[in-house]
Design an enzyme around this catalytic site. Structure first.
Site, mmCIF file in Angstrom:
data_model
loop_
_atom_site.group_PDB
_atom_site.id
_atom_site.type_symbol
_atom_site.label_atom_id
_atom_site.label_comp_id
_atom_site.label_asym_id
_atom_site.label_seq_id
_atom_site.Cartn_x
_atom_site.Cartn_y
_atom_site.Cartn_z
ATOM 1 N N ARG A 92 40.614 -65.583 48.884
ATOM 2 C CA ARG A 92 40.819 -66.479 47.994
ATOM 3 C C ARG A 92 42.076 -67.268 48.209
ATOM 4 N NH1 ARG A 92 36.278 -64.749 46.225
ATOM 5 N NH2 ARG A 92 36.186 -62.528 45.318
ATOM 6 N N LYS A 187 35.865 -50.177 50.808
ATOM 7 C CA LYS A 187 34.709 -50.534 49.740
ATOM 8 C C LYS A 187 33.428 -50.800 50.784
ATOM 9 C CE LYS A 187 35.846 -55.643 49.443
ATOM 10 N NZ LYS A 187 36.410 -56.586 48.432
ATOM 11 N N HIS A 188 32.091 -50.513 50.143
ATOM 12 C CA HIS A 188 31.962 -50.275 48.646
ATOM 13 C C HIS A 188 31.072 -48.724 48.753
ATOM 14 C CE1 HIS A 188 31.764 -54.643 49.056
ATOM 15 N NE2 HIS A 188 32.332 -54.692 47.743
ATOM 16 N N HIS A 200 25.854 -58.256 42.188
ATOM 17 C CA HIS A 200 26.099 -59.229 41.105
ATOM 18 C C HIS A 200 25.083 -59.795 40.398
ATOM 19 C CE1 HIS A 200 29.506 -59.997 44.169
ATOM 20 N NE2 HIS A 200 30.159 -60.275 43.230
ATOM 21 N N ASP A 270 34.002 -51.424 41.464
ATOM 22 C CA ASP A 270 33.824 -52.793 41.512
ATOM 23 C C ASP A 270 33.763 -53.576 40.275
ATOM 24 O OD1 ASP A 270 33.144 -55.402 42.977
ATOM 25 O OD2 ASP A 270 31.476 -54.678 44.185
#
Length: 346
Positions: A92, A187-188, A200, A270
């Protein structure tokens, strides 16, 4: 039953919320939410995936530092601010915003120098600390069993194709973050590396591809005392649970993770707005099932669906579950105490 402020406060701590905007003024919705409800945490994104805008919460190092400082100052209780800063493609804090470049997990695994991985995490941890960010939702401890995985292997998010290399580098990564007081998140769970699909977009079934060695990095990191937070995957494994994805499954979370593996740390979800959850379960049902399964912290990123979910609505929905006798106050108190305990150790 009348909702007591103490219970309301406890419920709000069970949520990590995403929000829109890269700065806050007096009329800021996120500022009002933090002041009034004191959520457990917030999560930052660099891109608005709903409206396809390039700037969401992040535009420059100075802007992020000022944003996080203001949010911490506004919160009446300790506030976590989290981010997905794995490195490489899932990053990010990008160079285009003025942040240094990072290596992906796959690049670090290919180099296979644990000190290099430690140094990378140390650098990330230093930056996050300077920005007043508390949690890095990393490392990924998925094993790259499926080379064509669109969400893990192809995005270079796994350290490697076997449990041993994933464990070694995840350990070094967590140690690097910890040096700067940054909370890592493995994760995951129970493993997304053998899946071809992307949660997603919808349900992903790992029943025929998953292997028990995908649990090995978790077990070893837990034994090392480094695994303080685990993020669940919205994957289906029918040998464990015929109907529910791991995030909502008491068999996978309470029985396998808690009892069999012996984990007593924090379990977070998540993003609950991923279609593997949001397409198949109503909000109230998913919160009830998650709490019953043993989830401590729910993430609502507000960056996948057009309609943002308000923390006030989430708090009221959990309150209804308590009023209806479907969830006990003790269950809320249990997770609240775990969150509080971990925050006090920072």
């Amino acid at each position: 039953m009348n909702l007591q402020p103490s219970l309301k406060k406890q419920i709000a701590q069970l949520f990590i919320m995403g929000f829109r905007g890269s700065d806050i003024g007096e009329d800021s919705a996120v500022l009002k939410m933090v002041e009034e409800y004191a959520p457990g945490g917030l999560i930052l994104f660099d891109k608005d995936m709903v409206h396809h805008q390039p700037v969401h919460n992040i535009s420059s190092p100075k802007q992020v530092e000022q944003l996080c400082s203001a949010l911490h100052e506004a919160s009446p209780s300790p506030l976590w601010i989290g981010i997905d800063q794995e490195g490489g493609l899932v990053n990010r804090l990008k160079p285009e915003y003025g942040f240094p470049p990072t290596l992906s997990h796959a690049e670090l695994g290919n180099i296979d120098d644990e000190h290099k991985t430690y140094e990378q995490a140390l650098k990330i941890g230093r930056i996050l600390k300077e920005l007043h960010i508390s949690i890095n939702f990393a490392p990924v401890v998925d094993i790259a069993k499926e080379a064509d995985s669109s969400i893990i292997a192809k995005r270079e998010r796994s350290f490697g194709a076997n449990a041993e290399i994933v464990y070694r580098h995840a350990k070094a990564y967590l140690e690097g973050l910890k040096e700067h007081g940054i909370l890592g998140c493995c994760k995951h769970f129970p493993g997304h590396g053998s899946a071809k699909g992307d949660t997603h977009a919808g349900f992903v079934d790992i029943t025929e591809t998953w292997d028990r060695d995908e649990l090995v990095p978790y077990k070893q990191l837990i034994d090392d005392g480094l695994c303080e937070m685990i993020m669940t995957a919205h994957v289906i494994h029918k040998h464990f649970d015929q109907e529910l994805p791991a995030t909502l499954s008491p068999v996978l979370l309470s029985k396998l993770l808690r009892v069999e593996i012996g984990y007593d740390g924090l379990v977070c979800t998540d993003d609950m707005q991923m279609r593997a959850i949001s397409n198949h379960f109503g909000l109230k049902e998913s919160l009830r099932l998650g709490l019953e399964a043993g989830i401590d912290l729910f993430c609502f990123g507000n960056n996948l669906l057009p309609e943002a979910i308000e923390l006030s609505h989430l708090v009221e929905t959990v309150t209804e579950l308590i009023d209806e006798g479907k969830i006990s106050e003790e269950r809320i108190h249990h997770s609240y105490q775990k969150i509080l305990q971990l925050k006090s150790h920072e």
